[in-house]
Enzyme design. Sequence first.
Site, PDB file in Angstrom:
ATOM      1  N   ILE A 121       0.922  -1.217   0.054  1.00 27.68           N
ATOM      2  CA  ILE A 121       0.021  -0.319   0.040  1.00 27.68           C
ATOM      3  C   ILE A 121       0.969   1.282  -0.150  1.00 27.68           C
ATOM      4  O   ILE A 121       1.520   1.509   1.110  1.00 27.68           O
ATOM      5  CB  ILE A 121      -0.781  -0.122   1.175  1.00 27.68           C
ATOM      6  CG1 ILE A 121      -1.776  -1.406   1.051  1.00 27.68           C
ATOM      7  CG2 ILE A 121      -1.717   1.434   1.173  1.00 27.68           C
ATOM      8  CD1 ILE A 121      -2.741  -1.492   2.619  1.00 27.68           C
ATOM      9  N   PRO A 122       1.048   1.913  -1.075  1.00 29.79           N
ATOM     10  CA  PRO A 122       2.292   2.780  -1.289  1.00 29.79           C
ATOM     11  C   PRO A 122       1.874   4.162  -0.750  1.00 29.79           C
ATOM     12  O   PRO A 122       1.967   5.078  -1.499  1.00 29.79           O
ATOM     13  CB  PRO A 122       2.310   2.895  -2.919  1.00 29.79           C
ATOM     14  CG  PRO A 122       0.905   2.632  -3.348  1.00 29.79           C
ATOM     15  CD  PRO A 122       0.181   1.717  -2.299  1.00 29.79           C
ATOM     16  N   CYS A 123       2.177   4.017   0.413  1.00 30.01           N
ATOM     17  CA  CYS A 123       2.020   5.551   1.491  1.00 30.01           C
ATOM     18  C   CYS A 123       3.335   6.352   0.956  1.00 30.01           C
ATOM     19  O   CYS A 123       3.206   7.736   1.052  1.00 30.01           O
ATOM     20  CB  CYS A 123       1.918   5.288   2.750  1.00 30.01           C
ATOM     21  SG  CYS A 123       3.233   4.359   3.677  1.00 30.01           S
ATOM     22  N   HIS A 124       4.219   5.781   0.605  1.00 32.21           N
ATOM     23  CA  HIS A 124       5.537   6.871   0.134  1.00 32.21           C
ATOM     24  C   HIS A 124       5.291   7.532  -0.974  1.00 32.21           C
ATOM     25  O   HIS A 124       6.066   8.461  -1.280  1.00 32.21           O
ATOM     26  CB  HIS A 124       6.691   5.837   0.057  1.00 32.21           C
ATOM     27  CG  HIS A 124       6.512   4.803  -1.193  1.00 32.21           C
ATOM     28  ND1 HIS A 124       5.953   3.587  -1.138  1.00 32.21           N
ATOM     29  CD2 HIS A 124       6.914   4.624  -2.544  1.00 32.21           C
ATOM     30  CE1 HIS A 124       5.829   2.755  -2.073  1.00 32.21           C
ATOM     31  NE2 HIS A 124       6.540   3.580  -3.038  1.00 32.21           N
TER      32      HIS A 124
END
Length: 155
Positions: A121-124
């Site tokens: 889950i690409p919170c970056h």
Amino acid sequence: MDRSVMYSQSIDSAAGSLTVRATSKAITSVRFEEIANPNPNQITEAACQQLIEYFQGKRTSFELALSAEGTEFQKSVWQALQKIPAGQTKSYGEIANQIGKPKAARAVGGAVGSNPIAIIIPCHRVLASNGAITGYTGGDGIKTKQKLLDIESLG
């Protein structure tokens, strides 16, 4: 969901040690840490393989069952994060608009920071509205976020 048996497995990556945790059905967390006593299953093995491919530049999205625990608001933010393609970023405000809560950019930031499934889950991929790389709770914080963006050629 049956959480009586949890599975886990660690890998070393360009961004640091990662531990994948899962039930018999889905990934429940990916954290920047290493575990002493792994207990892998097919799901953790698949996730680790896909993460290795991601760090090798061979994968830009993941094909895994996910089960992140959180509030309905957090889950809506995490679903929106999964729609950000590799190589792109969004601001906290853009995510707030996307989920229909245009005044909730700060709350979106809180939900992004509590994401239990890092990288997948690409919170970056979420930046400040001015494009600044702000807070990251995993690994070495902003340095780790920068590494992940660099891997995706965004940094």
